[in-house]
Scaffold this active site. Structure first.
Site, PDB file in Angstrom:
ATOM      1  N   GLU A   1      -8.681  -5.605   4.811  1.00  0.00           N
ATOM      2  CA  GLU A   1      -8.417  -5.289   3.404  1.00  0.00           C
ATOM      3  C   GLU A   1      -7.190  -6.041   2.887  1.00  0.00           C
ATOM      4  O   GLU A   1      -7.163  -6.464   1.734  1.00  0.00           O
ATOM      5  CB  GLU A   1      -8.225  -3.777   3.241  1.00  0.00           C
TER       6      GLU A   1
ATOM      7  N   ARG B   1     -11.043   8.438  19.730  1.00  0.00           N
ATOM      8  CA  ARG B   1     -10.796   8.057  21.135  1.00  0.00           C
ATOM      9  C   ARG B   1     -10.573   9.269  22.023  1.00  0.00           C
ATOM     10  O   ARG B   1     -11.132   9.396  23.105  1.00  0.00           O
ATOM     11  CB  ARG B   1      -9.526   7.185  21.209  1.00  0.00           C
TER      12      ARG B   1
ATOM     13  N   HIS C   1     -13.354   2.540  -0.479  1.00  0.00           N
ATOM     14  CA  HIS C   1     -13.424   1.480   0.546  1.00  0.00           C
ATOM     15  C   HIS C   1     -14.001   0.184  -0.025  1.00  0.00           C
ATOM     16  O   HIS C   1     -14.470  -0.672   0.718  1.00  0.00           O
ATOM     17  CB  HIS C   1     -14.294   1.903   1.755  1.00  0.00           C
TER      18      HIS C   1
ATOM     19  N   ARG D   1     -11.749  15.435   7.305  1.00  0.00           N
ATOM     20  CA  ARG D   1     -12.500  15.908   6.130  1.00  0.00           C
ATOM     21  C   ARG D   1     -13.935  16.230   6.520  1.00  0.00           C
ATOM     22  O   ARG D   1     -14.508  15.549   7.365  1.00  0.00           O
ATOM     23  CB  ARG D   1     -12.521  14.843   5.031  1.00  0.00           C
TER      24      ARG D   1
ATOM     25  N   ASN E   1       0.873  -1.174   0.000  1.00  0.00           N
ATOM     26  CA  ASN E   1       0.000   0.000   0.000  1.00  0.00           C
ATOM     27  C   ASN E   1       0.914   1.229   0.000  1.00  0.00           C
ATOM     28  O   ASN E   1       1.477   1.592   1.035  1.00  0.00           O
ATOM     29  CB  ASN E   1      -0.893  -0.033   1.248  1.00  0.00           C
TER      30      ASN E   1
ATOM     31  N   ILE F   1     -13.247   3.022  14.060  1.00  0.00           N
ATOM     32  CA  ILE F   1     -14.318   3.548  14.913  1.00  0.00           C
ATOM     33  C   ILE F   1     -15.470   2.540  14.982  1.00  0.00           C
ATOM     34  O   ILE F   1     -15.978   2.220  16.066  1.00  0.00           O
ATOM     35  CB  ILE F   1     -14.798   4.921  14.384  1.00  0.00           C
ATOM     36  N   GLY F   2     -15.851   1.999  13.828  1.00  0.00           N
ATOM     37  CA  GLY F   2     -16.964   1.043  13.788  1.00  0.00           C
ATOM     38  C   GLY F   2     -16.697  -0.202  14.616  1.00  0.00           C
ATOM     39  O   GLY F   2     -17.594  -0.765  15.248  1.00  0.00           O
TER      40      GLY F   2
ATOM     41  N   ARG G   1      -2.572  -2.234  -3.472  1.00  0.00           N
ATOM     42  CA  ARG G   1      -3.802  -1.476  -3.266  1.00  0.00           C
ATOM     43  C   ARG G   1      -3.751  -0.237  -4.166  1.00  0.00           C
ATOM     44  O   ARG G   1      -2.766   0.513  -4.132  1.00  0.00           O
ATOM     45  CB  ARG G   1      -3.907  -1.033  -1.809  1.00  0.00           C
TER      46      ARG G   1
HETATM   47  P1  ADP Z   1      -7.652   4.352   8.764  1.00  0.00           P
HETATM   48  O1  ADP Z   1      -8.805   4.912   7.992  1.00  0.00           O
HETATM   49  O2  ADP Z   1      -6.479   5.274   8.825  1.00  0.00           O
HETATM   50  O3  ADP Z   1      -7.319   2.914   8.403  1.00  0.00           O
HETATM   51  P2  ADP Z   1      -8.710   3.185  11.209  1.00  0.00           P
HETATM   52  O4  ADP Z   1      -9.687   2.290  10.527  1.00  0.00           O
HETATM   53  O5  ADP Z   1      -7.551   2.563  11.900  1.00  0.00           O
HETATM   54  O6  ADP Z   1      -8.186   4.345  10.265  1.00  0.00           O
HETATM   55  O7  ADP Z   1      -9.553   4.052  12.280  1.00  0.00           O
HETATM   56  C1  ADP Z   1      -8.952   5.077  13.021  1.00  0.00           C
HETATM   57  C2  ADP Z   1     -10.005   5.655  13.954  1.00  0.00           C
HETATM   58  O8  ADP Z   1     -10.469   4.626  14.831  1.00  0.00           O
HETATM   59  C3  ADP Z   1      -9.485   6.784  14.826  1.00  0.00           C
HETATM   60  O9  ADP Z   1     -10.407   7.861  14.848  1.00  0.00           O
HETATM   61  C4  ADP Z   1      -9.417   6.138  16.195  1.00  0.00           C
HETATM   62  O10 ADP Z   1      -9.619   7.063  17.218  1.00  0.00           O
HETATM   63  C5  ADP Z   1     -10.604   5.201  16.109  1.00  0.00           C
HETATM   64  N1  ADP Z   1     -10.546   4.215  17.204  1.00  0.00           N
HETATM   65  C6  ADP Z   1      -9.671   3.206  17.386  1.00  0.00           C
HETATM   66  N2  ADP Z   1      -9.910   2.581  18.579  1.00  0.00           N
HETATM   67  C7  ADP Z   1     -10.967   3.226  19.149  1.00  0.00           C
HETATM   68  C8  ADP Z   1     -11.698   3.084  20.372  1.00  0.00           C
HETATM   69  N3  ADP Z   1     -11.371   2.144  21.250  1.00  0.00           N
HETATM   70  N4  ADP Z   1     -12.717   3.927  20.615  1.00  0.00           N
HETATM   71  C9  ADP Z   1     -13.037   4.889  19.731  1.00  0.00           C
HETATM   72  N5  ADP Z   1     -12.411   5.072  18.567  1.00  0.00           N
HETATM   73  C10 ADP Z   1     -11.378   4.262  18.276  1.00  0.00           C
END
Ligand code: ADP
Length: 399
Positions: free
Chosen positions: A381, A281, A176, A237, A8, A328-329, A87
């Site tokens: 991914e 977080r 995505h 964004r 990537n 986040i999800g 990727r």
């Molecule tokens: P990317 O799009 O760079 O791959 P990620 O899928 O790793 O990013 O997601 C990053 C986000 O996930 C950040 O906003 C981070 O704060 C959030 N995140 C990771 N762990 C937690 C948690 N325990 N609670 C809330 N948000 C989290």
């Protein structure tokens, strides 16, 4: 013989992993950073051990040379790599599937650089360097846009002059896609139902965030657009805003279009709203201490996400599952809870115990009842790229 080297490439970084295309195991992974600067370095994680070395101001070629040298110390692993999987962010209207790269495909990726000027040129640097470093291996491209290429025209066209679509490629592409494809398969497996019978809404919530409607295994609409700026709230964004705000800000702040564009890409979203961080977080921790801006930021994020889910119900005409994935999800029990609090009318009622349990890579259903359900399904991914690459490489050997 099931390992794939997954790459990537960003403009100054290169993430890599050797991935077992069957079980997703990653015996080697790492990242090169600050490429092209005096601080250029590469780190390797193998057998639980981390090592780092300087690349002495090198670029992508130097990073891949260092990776080749490292792989020479891991002979058993190196011999089992059957393909390199790249990727690629933007495939425009050219690519509906992953494919083995040839000169023609590389040229088309180059053409798509106008649509993804930060990403595609960097991918091409990585492809060129990987071809030189691994001349015997097939090089496969896996596109973020490909999964959305079957969207109907009424979903992907913007209400702008039609010639801007025909002549300049202005349309929704969606991103995505690799994650959506993986999560669709995993969700079907977990629900014990065939993907081609499911109505899914998947929310991929990372630093970039998007939501997609998946009907019978195909993407029928998604919130990201011509670029990954549109849609729900992102880390830095803005997501969707009134487009007239751009001209208004340019006039009021005496900035040019590129400067206002930079505000939308880099200074908005969670960061702009909270004024403290793009990291969910950090904002959650601050909200817990009663900070009102942080509380409002999370409310806006969840409200806009729930609105996007409502909108994407239209092309589905129903819902079997709403799926949360991405950093986040997969981890924010609070964002999931707040988002679902808007969606009770769909029959989605949160199961708090299950919601609390589905974190750090654990999948699970997080609502009560049997009708429409919400799930957490971790994405992968790299594994999807490895699977596509291994499949194409094996098919090529056979033909
Ligand atoms: P990317 O799009 O760079 O791959 P990620 O899928 O790793 O990013 O997601 C990053 C986000 O996930 C950040 O906003 C981070 O704060 C959030 N995140 C990771 N762990 C937690 C948690 N325990 N609670 C809330 N948000 C989290």
């Amino acid at each position: 013989m099931n390992y794939v080297l997954v790459l990537n490439c960003g403009s100054s970084s290169l993430k890599f992993a050797v991935v077992n295309a069957v079980d997703g195991d990653q015996p080697l992974s790492g990242m090169a950073e600050c490429l092209g600067t005096a601080d250029a370095s590469i780190n390797f994680k193998a057998n639980g051990q981390k090592t780092q070395q300087s690349l002495e101001a090198g670029g992508h070629t130097a990073a891949l040379s260092a990776l080749v040298a490292f792989l020479q110390t891991q002979e058993a692993l190196a011999q089992n790599i059957i393909a390199v999987g790249h990727r690629v962010v933007h495939g425009g209207e050219y690519f509906r599937d992953s494919l083995i790269l040839d000169d023609n495909a590389i040229e088309r990726i180059r053409e798509c650089s106008v649509l993804a000027p930060l990403h595609n040129p960097a991918h091409l640097l990585g492809i060129e360097a990987a071809q030189a470093a691994f001349p015997a291996l097939p090089q496969v491209a896996v596109f973020d846009t490909a999964f959305h290429q079957q969207m109907p025209d009424y979903a992907y066209l913007y209400p702008l002059p039609y010639e801007h679509y025909k002549e300049l490629g202005v349309r929704r592409y969606g991103f995505h896609g690799t994650s959506y494809r993986y999560v669709t398969g995993e969700t079907a497996r977990l629900m014990n139902r065939p993907a081609n019978e499911l109505k899914l809404i998947i929310a991929h919530l990372g630093n970039g965030a998007s939501v997609a409607a998946i009907r019978n295994g195909h993407s029928v609409d998604t919130t990201m657009g011509m670029t990954p700026l549109e849609g729900v709230v992102h880390g830095t964004r803005s997501g969707s805003i009134d487009p007239a705000i751009i001209a208004y800000l340019a006039h009021r702040l005496n900035k040019n279009v590129d400067e206002v564009d930079a505000i939308l890409w880099k200074e908005s979203g969670l960061l702009g709203l909270s004024g403290m961080s793009n990291d969910c977080r950090t904002i959650e921790e601050t909200a817990q201490n009663g900070n009102e801006r942080a509380i409002l930021t999370l409310e806006i994020y969840s409200y806009r996400l729930a609105k996007a889910v409502g909108e994407l119900m239209i092309p589905l005409g129903g819902l079997d599952a709403l799926v949360f994935t991405g950093g986040i999800g997969e981890n924010s029990t609070l964002i999931r809870e707040r988002t679902l609090s808007w969606l009770g009318f769909l029959g989605l009622k949160i199961d708090s115990t299950a919601n609390d349990a589905a974190i750090r890579g654990k999948a699970g259903k997080i609502t009560q009842g049997e009708q429409a359900a919400a799930w957490v399904v971790p994405t992968n991914e790299e594994l999807m790229i490895a699977r596509d690459s291994a499949e194409l490489a094996k098919a090529e050997v056979k033909s």
